[in-house]
Design an enzyme around this catalytic site. Sequence first.
Site, short mmCIF file in Angstrom:
data_model
loop_
_atom_site.label_atom_id
_atom_site.label_comp_id
_atom_site.label_asym_id
_atom_site.label_seq_id
_atom_site.Cartn_x
_atom_site.Cartn_y
_atom_site.Cartn_z
N LYS A 32 -11.71 -11.28 -15.47
CA LYS A 32 -11.72 -9.88 -15.10
C LYS A 32 -11.70 -9.78 -13.58
CE LYS A 32 -12.21 -6.05 -17.51
NZ LYS A 32 -11.25 -5.71 -18.58
N THR A 77 -12.39 -10.67 -21.38
CA THR A 77 -12.58 -10.22 -20.00
C THR A 77 -13.56 -9.06 -19.94
OG1 THR A 77 -10.69 -8.67 -20.03
CG2 THR A 77 -10.24 -10.96 -19.44
N HIS A 266 -0.07 -7.58 18.75
CA HIS A 266 0.57 -7.51 20.05
C HIS A 266 0.39 -6.15 20.72
CE1 HIS A 266 2.44 -11.33 19.25
NE2 HIS A 266 3.00 -10.87 18.13
#
Length: 317
Positions: A32, A77, A266
Amino acid sequence: MTDILTRSDDTVNLENVTGSAGIVLGANQYGKAEVRVVKVTRDTARHEIEDLNVTSQLRGDFAGAHLDGDNAHVVATDTQKNTIFAFARDGVGSPEQFLLRLADHFTGSFEWVTGGRWLAESYAWERIVAHGEGHDHSFVRKGQEVRTAAVVADGDERHVFAGLKDLTVLKTTGSGFEGYPRDRYTTLPETTDRILATSVSTRWRYVPGVEVDYNAVYESVKAILLEAFTENYSAALQTTLFEMGQAALVAHPELAEIRFSMPNKHHFVVDLEPFGLDNPNEVFYASDRSYGLIEASVEREGVESPAAVWASLGSFC
């Protein structure tokens, strides 16, 4: 009958094969993902809050589910999700310790579960200041970074990782970039004074079997990384990355190694000459893409790094 590609020297040929002979199940895991669990401790009128995003994935003998549709070994799950909620009832403590509890439970409760990986993101909250004091039960999200944790279990072995992501840092000077090779495609000018900015993602691995106050070490390592970022002239982001990792390992012998993934955010000096203005490194254009991406591991000499365990986490760090 299936067509497959085979290669002989520089010639690609199609061959026909019959059936599925020679095709087998490879590495697999399931579970899960991203279970959002918030635990409020309300033993007194002054509440505490713990906020996690937890993933549980099991490894073991699950061939029957893949090959025969036999779910006898499949820990649902949904069961894994409910276990996370049930364990939170007793408190979280630290995300690392919480994941260790889950690992021990699943590998100890189901004999065919031989290991797995458990991941967590931890979101920090702080009390809202009202009338000069932190409120008992009202909070505001802290936003500097997201704390991360991971536990990888393989039989009786436990590999514990901690880390953070989205920690954005910047220094306005004390950084440059020069001396790099140039060819006809190189347009970047060299500089000895630039903005250095990055969003730090890092994960460190603890020495197996050591007793650790995970919360205290996390706060210490974060402070060390920030301090190391400020120190020394940075000839490149790579230089600063190594110095940050080195400082963390020197201060904490319980850390076996530390990895970083750091994009170079940058900042380019804007040309103001067309407007009759100078620009002594004061006005910049912040570019969000494309960007340099620097990734490296800082390790203790002679200490083996478990490559397969790192790979199972799904990213460089």
